[in-house]
Design an enzyme around this catalytic site. Structure first.
Site, mmCIF file in Angstrom:
data_model
loop_
_atom_site.group_PDB
_atom_site.id
_atom_site.type_symbol
_atom_site.label_atom_id
_atom_site.label_comp_id
_atom_site.label_asym_id
_atom_site.label_seq_id
_atom_site.Cartn_x
_atom_site.Cartn_y
_atom_site.Cartn_z
ATOM 1 N N GLY A 133 -30.530 7.652 -4.468
ATOM 2 C CA GLY A 133 -30.052 7.312 -5.802
ATOM 3 C C GLY A 133 -28.546 7.366 -5.898
ATOM 4 N N SER A 135 -26.054 4.047 -5.202
ATOM 5 C CA SER A 135 -25.399 2.809 -5.619
ATOM 6 C C SER A 135 -25.787 2.425 -7.044
ATOM 7 C CB SER A 135 -25.762 1.671 -4.667
ATOM 8 O OG SER A 135 -25.302 1.932 -3.363
ATOM 9 N N SER A 167 -34.007 1.345 -1.856
ATOM 10 C CA SER A 167 -35.099 0.947 -0.956
ATOM 11 C C SER A 167 -36.273 1.913 -1.070
ATOM 12 C CB SER A 167 -34.608 0.892 0.491
ATOM 13 O OG SER A 167 -33.644 -0.119 0.648
ATOM 14 N N GLU A 252 -26.938 9.946 6.854
ATOM 15 C CA GLU A 252 -27.409 8.571 6.743
ATOM 16 C C GLU A 252 -26.733 7.657 7.757
ATOM 17 O OE1 GLU A 252 -27.288 4.811 3.609
ATOM 18 O OE2 GLU A 252 -26.962 6.847 2.858
#
Length: 417
Positions: A133, A135, A167, A252
């Site tokens: 959570g 962008s 996503s 990430e």
């Protein structure tokens, strides 16, 4: 099925070699049994909870989570070996990817003891899926410009805003929401940000699909409309969201998925050349060399994490950034990177061009690679009328609400009741 050899790096490690061989044998058996068909970009697009639980049963999820939280307590290098082999063969790992890759390390670093006990065993067991959570519309990669707001109320926080390109949110259980908990100070744009654990079946959460150019659905828009988050689900300290989110981004961006996502395409190119169905081209060697170098860099990151170094070292991406838009540009990034490294115009190689132009899960124009075309991760009939396992959900987060998520990708937003 031919063995896809990922280049070795560093001194020989027989324990890691044995683990790599074990994973390859398992994956070969899964493919031969028809459990999955290899694909590309599968860490984003291929959702298979049964396969995820099979990995958990083998001890290949939550590998670096301590045993007291349901994990394996193993090394980052062992996790790297398993991760690389899953990506090399194009296994369907989206159901666990974000939870295992970055939610778990963030919880271990910033989570309370209650949060660790509540979420980590489910992540290690393949029962909890996570999304990202960060962008937002019109923000791009500038996280300091987020407009999602968190306002303190009795017992917790009310969060309002929109997250974009999320996503897997339509299948995930939770995400970390980066929100502004204090007014923006133009002189210190990174101040006043905080992170919260938002359960995606909470009242006020709307999840709207964003379809890719190929018609696939893994991107989403997540609207948070005055969503209540109890203070026990605040992650870390109020006002330190920027420090926390950059650490999360370190996990990430430091993994091998950015360059391994399209490794099956490179393997297919090499196989077609080996079998004499495509002319030999020295530029394929340049692509292999590029992959070899990126492999060494990625392995070095895992070695550094194993030494206890800060994950933020991974913020220097091993490849180009993931697309911020709702197209398939992101999934082809490593294919274009490989081509660029060899000064190879995409259009000059029919095999690579065919894969890149057709979208995720595509096959070369001619001839086909040694696997069948993977199935989409979402179809209207696959989710029609389905609901999330409410009893299972209550077991690990104690939430009394239920969400029905189904319908077609063009149906109205699904709002939690």
């Amino acid at each position: 099925m031919h063995t896809q050899v990922v280049p070795a790096a560093g001194p020989p490690d027989h324990e890691l070699d044995a683990l790599r061989a074990e994973v390859r044998t398992f994956l070969r058996e899964q493919i031969d049994a028809g459990v999955f068909s290899p694909g590309v970009d599968t860490w984003l697009t291929r959702w298979n909870p049964d396969f995820t639980k099979a990995l958990a049963a083998r001890g290949w999820l939550g590998m670096t989570i301590p045993a007291e939280y349901g994990g394996q307590g193993r090394t980052f290098m062992k996790r790297f070996v398993v991760t690389e082999e899953l990506l090399a063969v194009g296994a369907p790992v989206a159901a666990q990817w974000v939870a295992d890759r970055q939610a778990a390390p963030s919880l271990l670093t910033y989570g309370t003891e209650e949060q660790k006990q509540r979420f980590l065993p489910g992540i290690a067991g393949g029962e909890i899926s996570w999304a990202i959570g960060m962008s937002e519309p019109e923000s791009g990669s500038d996280l300091a410009s987020v407009r999602t707001k968190a306002v303190w109320v009795d017992g917790g926080w009310r969060i309002t805003g929109t997250k974009l390109w999320t996503s897997g949110a339509h299948r995930a259980d939770a995400f970390f929401a980066l929100a502004r908990s204090a007014p923006l100070d133009p002189a210190q744009r990174h101040a006043g940000l905080s992170q919260f654990i938002v359960l995606l079946d909470s009242l006020g959460v709307q999840i709207r699909p964003i379809l890719s150019m190929s018609g696939d659905h893994h991107f989403n828009e997540v609207i948070l409309d005055d969503v209540f988050v109890p203070d026990e689900l605040r992650l870390g300290r109020i006002g330190e969201g920027w420090k926390q989110v950059t650490s999360e981004l370190g996990f990430e961006c430091s993994g091998p998925e950015r360059f391994m996502s399209t490794f099956p395409i490179l393997a297919a190119m090499a196989e077609e050349t080996r079998e004499g169905r495509q002319p030999a081209d020295a530029r394929i060697g340049a692509l292999v060399a590029r992959t070899f170098g990126l492999h060494h860099m990625s392995r070095a990151v895992s070695e550094a994490l194993g030494r206890g170094d800060d994950a933020e070292l991974g913020l220097t991406r091993l490849t180009v950034p993931e697309s911020e838009g709702g197209s398939d540009a992101g999934w082809t990034e490593s294919a274009y990177l490989m081509a660029g490294a060899a000064d190879l115009p995409i259009a000059e190689n029919d095999l690579l061009a065919g894969c890149c132009s057709a979208g995720p899960g595509a096959r070369p124009r001619t001839p086909a690679p040694p696997w069948s075309a993977p199935q989409p991760c979402w179809t209207p009939t696959a989710l029609q009328g389905t609901s999330r396992g409410h009893a299972r959900r209550r077991r690990w987060w104690g939430c009394g609400r239920r969400t029905e998520r189904g319908g077609s990708p063009n149906s109205p937003a699904r709002t939690s009741k």
